[in-house]
Design a protein around this motif. Structure first.
Motif, PDB file in Angstrom:
ATOM      1  N   THR A   8       1.196 -13.000   1.017  1.00  0.00           N
ATOM      2  CA  THR A   8       1.426 -12.090   2.141  1.00  0.00           C
ATOM      3  C   THR A   8       2.856 -11.568   2.127  1.00  0.00           C
TER       4      THR A   8
ATOM      5  N   TRP B 245       2.630  -8.574  -0.029  1.00  0.00           N
ATOM      6  CA  TRP B 245       2.001  -7.529   0.782  1.00  0.00           C
ATOM      7  C   TRP B 245       3.013  -6.941   1.763  1.00  0.00           C
TER       8      TRP B 245
ATOM      9  N   TRP C 177      -4.398  -5.860   8.044  1.00  0.00           N
ATOM     10  CA  TRP C 177      -5.186  -5.007   7.148  1.00  0.00           C
ATOM     11  C   TRP C 177      -5.736  -3.792   7.897  1.00  0.00           C
TER      12      TRP C 177
END
Length: 154
Positions: free
Chosen positions: A27, A30, A101
């Motif tokens: 993450t 991300w 997301w």
């Protein structure tokens, strides 16, 4: 030390500590990607939360492993207490990642509780989930702590 000497509760907590650490790293990638793509140089609020919570749940899981190791309670009760915590830790990270997301909210507790562009969750569901999380995490950790204290002072 031979891993065979550890109970299932200890092994599970250590395994999930590694999973949460790895999730925190992924993450983090991300988050960095979103920062690089953003005009404001920021990741979505819940991508940041998923990243940070994963990294915090990793050492928390190790603490659960230590408490389970020293607990005077039965192996099955310690496993249950560890598993309850790990389920709720995992659920939290997954819900943060889902909101990151979908980029559907910056506050999952704001009503209406958005899930994607068209779906909302009823208030009772959010309240129930939070009450279960609180009771589960606090209660299960309290039992592990009590078992550890019992072991040291009995």
């Amino acid at each position: 030390m031979d891993a065979a000497q550890f109970t299932a509760a200890v092994k599970l907590a250590v395994l999930f500590s590694g999973i949460f650490l790895w999730t925190g790293m992924l993450t983090g990638v991300w988050k960095y990607w979103q920062i690089r793509q953003s005009v404001q140089s920021r990741a979505h609020y819940y991508v940041d939360i998923a990243h940070r919570s994963s990294l915090l749940y990793a050492p928390a899981s190790l603490i659960l492993a230590v408490l389970a190791y020293f607990s005077a309670f039965s192996a099955w009760l310690n496993l249950l207490c560890v598993a309850i915590n790990l389920v709720f830790f995992s659920f939290s990270i997954l819900s943060y990642a889902l909101h990151g997301w979908l980029q559907d909210t910056s506050n999952q507790f704001k009503t209406p509780h958005r899930l994607g562009a068209k779906m909302t969750l009823p208030n009772w569901m959010m309240t129930g989930a939070m009450l279960l999380l609180i009771a589960g995490e606090v209660g299960a950790t309290a039992l592990l702590l009590l078992g550890t204290g019992w072991n040291f002072y009995a």
